[in-house]
Design a protein around this motif. Structure first.
Motif, PDB file in Angstrom:
ATOM      1  N   GLU A  30      14.640  27.348 -59.994  1.00 28.81           N
ATOM      2  CA  GLU A  30      14.060  26.132 -59.407  1.00 28.81           C
ATOM      3  C   GLU A  30      12.741  26.398 -58.673  1.00 28.81           C
ATOM      4  OE1 GLU A  30      17.408  27.568 -56.667  1.00 28.81           O
ATOM      5  OE2 GLU A  30      17.153  27.275 -58.829  1.00 28.81           O
ATOM      6  N   GLU A  31      12.441  27.651 -58.428  1.00 28.49           N
ATOM      7  CA  GLU A  31      11.188  28.010 -57.759  1.00 28.49           C
ATOM      8  C   GLU A  31      10.079  28.329 -58.761  1.00 28.49           C
ATOM      9  OE1 GLU A  31      12.520  31.393 -55.543  1.00 28.49           O
ATOM     10  OE2 GLU A  31      13.198  30.176 -53.862  1.00 28.49           O
ATOM     11  N   SER A  32      10.420  28.412 -60.026  1.00 28.95           N
ATOM     12  CA  SER A  32       9.467  28.778 -61.072  1.00 28.95           C
ATOM     13  C   SER A  32       9.077  27.554 -61.879  1.00 28.95           C
ATOM     14  CB  SER A  32      10.078  29.829 -62.003  1.00 28.95           C
ATOM     15  OG  SER A  32       9.190  30.161 -63.043  1.00 28.95           O
ATOM     16  N   TYR A  33       7.786  27.439 -62.172  1.00 30.35           N
ATOM     17  CA  TYR A  33       7.294  26.365 -63.023  1.00 30.35           C
ATOM     18  C   TYR A  33       8.034  26.426 -64.355  1.00 30.35           C
ATOM     19  CZ  TYR A  33       3.990  23.707 -65.874  1.00 30.35           C
ATOM     20  OH  TYR A  33       3.421  22.800 -66.718  1.00 30.35           O
ATOM     21  N   LYS A  34       8.669  25.359 -64.733  1.00 27.72           N
ATOM     22  CA  LYS A  34       9.445  25.261 -65.979  1.00 27.72           C
ATOM     23  C   LYS A  34      10.682  26.157 -65.995  1.00 27.72           C
ATOM     24  CE  LYS A  34       5.646  23.950 -69.046  1.00 27.72           C
ATOM     25  NZ  LYS A  34       4.967  24.237 -70.308  1.00 27.72           N
ATOM     26  N   GLY A  35      11.189  26.578 -64.856  1.00 24.30           N
ATOM     27  CA  GLY A  35      12.391  27.417 -64.833  1.00 24.30           C
ATOM     28  C   GLY A  35      12.095  28.826 -65.315  1.00 24.30           C
ATOM     29  N   LEU A  36      13.119  29.508 -65.813  1.00 21.48           N
ATOM     30  CA  LEU A  36      12.951  30.873 -66.299  1.00 21.48           C
ATOM     31  C   LEU A  36      12.777  30.878 -67.818  1.00 21.48           C
ATOM     32  CD1 LEU A  36      15.577  32.820 -64.155  1.00 21.48           C
ATOM     33  CD2 LEU A  36      13.165  32.413 -63.684  1.00 21.48           C
ATOM     34  N   ALA A  37      11.787  31.642 -68.263  1.00 19.41           N
ATOM     35  CA  ALA A  37      11.486  31.748 -69.694  1.00 19.41           C
ATOM     36  C   ALA A  37      12.356  32.819 -70.332  1.00 19.41           C
ATOM     37  CB  ALA A  37      10.013  32.108 -69.886  1.00 19.41           C
ATOM     38  N   VAL A  38      12.676  32.609 -71.598  1.00 17.81           N
ATOM     39  CA  VAL A  38      13.380  33.628 -72.379  1.00 17.81           C
ATOM     40  C   VAL A  38      12.335  34.643 -72.820  1.00 17.81           C
ATOM     41  CG1 VAL A  38      14.780  34.095 -74.422  1.00 17.81           C
ATOM     42  CG2 VAL A  38      15.103  31.947 -73.156  1.00 17.81           C
ATOM     43  N   ASP A  39      12.408  35.857 -72.255  1.00 17.63           N
ATOM     44  CA  ASP A  39      11.450  36.908 -72.598  1.00 17.63           C
ATOM     45  C   ASP A  39      11.969  37.674 -73.807  1.00 17.63           C
ATOM     46  OD1 ASP A  39       9.237  38.753 -72.214  1.00 17.63           O
ATOM     47  OD2 ASP A  39      10.746  40.167 -71.506  1.00 17.63           O
ATOM     48  N   HIS A  40      11.052  38.047 -74.684  1.00 17.82           N
ATOM     49  CA  HIS A  40      11.450  38.771 -75.889  1.00 17.82           C
ATOM     50  C   HIS A  40      10.426  39.836 -76.241  1.00 17.82           C
ATOM     51  CE1 HIS A  40       8.492  36.018 -77.479  1.00 17.82           C
ATOM     52  NE2 HIS A  40       8.456  36.725 -78.598  1.00 17.82           N
ATOM     53  N   ASP A  41      10.863  40.815 -76.981  1.00 13.73           N
ATOM     54  CA  ASP A  41      10.001  41.874 -77.503  1.00 13.73           C
ATOM     55  C   ASP A  41       9.235  41.290 -78.676  1.00 13.73           C
ATOM     56  OD1 ASP A  41       9.176  44.051 -79.306  1.00 13.73           O
ATOM     57  OD2 ASP A  41      10.305  45.352 -77.948  1.00 13.73           O
ATOM     58  N   HIS A  42       7.914  41.315 -78.600  1.00 13.16           N
ATOM     59  CA  HIS A  42       7.093  40.694 -79.645  1.00 13.16           C
ATOM     60  C   HIS A  42       7.141  41.446 -80.966  1.00 13.16           C
ATOM     61  CE1 HIS A  42       5.143  37.542 -77.219  1.00 13.16           C
ATOM     62  NE2 HIS A  42       5.469  38.357 -76.232  1.00 13.16           N
ATOM     63  N   GLU A  43       7.516  42.706 -80.939  1.00 15.33           N
ATOM     64  CA  GLU A  43       7.611  43.476 -82.186  1.00 15.33           C
ATOM     65  C   GLU A  43       8.946  43.273 -82.885  1.00 15.33           C
ATOM     66  OE1 GLU A  43       6.550  47.593 -81.770  1.00 15.33           O
ATOM     67  OE2 GLU A  43       4.745  47.100 -80.640  1.00 15.33           O
ATOM     68  N   THR A  44      10.045  43.263 -82.094  1.00 19.03           N
ATOM     69  CA  THR A  44      11.378  43.170 -82.697  1.00 19.03           C
ATOM     70  C   THR A  44      11.969  41.760 -82.653  1.00 19.03           C
ATOM     71  OG1 THR A  44      12.554  43.636 -80.635  1.00 19.03           O
ATOM     72  CG2 THR A  44      11.863  45.539 -81.969  1.00 19.03           C
ATOM     73  N   GLY A  45      11.452  40.925 -81.738  1.00 18.11           N
ATOM     74  CA  GLY A  45      11.996  39.587 -81.562  1.00 18.11           C
ATOM     75  C   GLY A  45      13.252  39.558 -80.699  1.00 18.11           C
ATOM     76  N   ARG A  46      13.726  40.717 -80.248  1.00 17.44           N
ATOM     77  CA  ARG A  46      14.955  40.780 -79.450  1.00 17.44           C
ATOM     78  C   ARG A  46      14.710  40.244 -78.045  1.00 17.44           C
ATOM     79  NH1 ARG A  46      18.043  46.318 -80.080  1.00 17.44           N
ATOM     80  NH2 ARG A  46      19.730  44.960 -79.429  1.00 17.44           N
ATOM     81  N   VAL A  47      15.678  39.473 -77.561  1.00 18.01           N
ATOM     82  CA  VAL A  47      15.613  38.918 -76.204  1.00 18.01           C
ATOM     83  C   VAL A  47      15.831  40.040 -75.204  1.00 18.01           C
ATOM     84  CG1 VAL A  47      16.729  37.341 -74.574  1.00 18.01           C
ATOM     85  CG2 VAL A  47      16.351  36.621 -76.947  1.00 18.01           C
ATOM     86  N   ARG A  48      14.924  40.112 -74.186  1.00 19.99           N
ATOM     87  CA  ARG A  48      15.034  41.138 -73.147  1.00 19.99           C
ATOM     88  C   ARG A  48      15.654  40.595 -71.876  1.00 19.99           C
ATOM     89  NH1 ARG A  48       9.024  43.607 -74.170  1.00 19.99           N
ATOM     90  NH2 ARG A  48       8.449  41.532 -73.451  1.00 19.99           N
ATOM     91  N   GLY A  49      15.421  39.327 -71.584  1.00 21.32           N
ATOM     92  CA  GLY A  49      15.949  38.748 -70.349  1.00 21.32           C
ATOM     93  C   GLY A  49      15.244  37.450 -70.030  1.00 21.32           C
ATOM     94  N   LEU A  50      15.426  36.999 -68.791  1.00 17.87           N
ATOM     95  CA  LEU A  50      14.826  35.754 -68.323  1.00 17.87           C
ATOM     96  C   LEU A  50      13.826  36.070 -67.223  1.00 17.87           C
ATOM     97  CD1 LEU A  50      18.126  33.660 -68.085  1.00 17.87           C
ATOM     98  CD2 LEU A  50      16.562  33.859 -70.029  1.00 17.87           C
ATOM     99  N   LEU A  51      12.634  35.500 -67.358  1.00 17.97           N
ATOM    100  CA  LEU A  51      11.561  35.767 -66.404  1.00 17.97           C
ATOM    101  C   LEU A  51      10.934  34.477 -65.913  1.00 17.97           C
ATOM    102  CD1 LEU A  51       9.633  38.617 -68.285  1.00 17.97           C
ATOM    103  CD2 LEU A  51      11.438  38.866 -66.573  1.00 17.97           C
ATOM    104  N   CYS A  52      10.440  34.503 -64.674  1.00 14.51           N
ATOM    105  CA  CYS A  52       9.667  33.375 -64.170  1.00 14.51           C
ATOM    106  C   CYS A  52       8.339  33.331 -64.927  1.00 14.51           C
ATOM    107  CB  CYS A  52       9.440  33.506 -62.659  1.00 14.51           C
ATOM    108  SG  CYS A  52       8.325  34.844 -62.185  1.00 14.51           S
TER     109      CYS A  52
END
Length: 98
Positions: A30-52
């Motif tokens: 709730e403190e981050s613009y648009k909530g937390l983004a789904v972060d991913h590895d741009h080479e593999t496409g694998r999800v790494r976690g959630l980031l502001c």
């Protein structure tokens, strides 16, 4: 369905594993613009976690490069120890004396 093929249930599970906050800085959704983004590895496409937004954009702007991030950390650590302006001023005062 959330970004990168994860469901709301998976998103919530990741969020719980991260103690309900950004994996890097601890910002709450709730403190981050648009909530937390789904972060991913741009080479593999694998999800790494959630980031502001700020942390997600920072990684992207630095090209997800561990080397660049390490250099940035060293830069910040070294700049706390000594200021470039102080070094320039010292060098200038030495030149004035000579």
């Amino acid at each position: 369905m959330f970004n990168f093929g994860i469901t709301a249930e998976i998103y919530d599970a990741i969020l719980e594993l991260q103690n309900g906050c950004c994996a890097i800085c601890g910002t709450l959704p709730e403190e981050s613009y648009k909530g937390l983004a789904v972060d991913h590895d741009h080479e593999t496409g694998r999800v790494r976690g959630l980031l502001c937004q700020r942390c997600n954009m920072s990684l992207g702007l630095l090209g997800d490069s561990i080397d660049t991030l390490s250099t940035a950390i060293s830069y910040l650590e070294n700049s706390r120890a000594s200021s470039v302006v102080e070094s320039v001023n010292k060098a200038a005062s030495v030149l004035e004396v000579a």
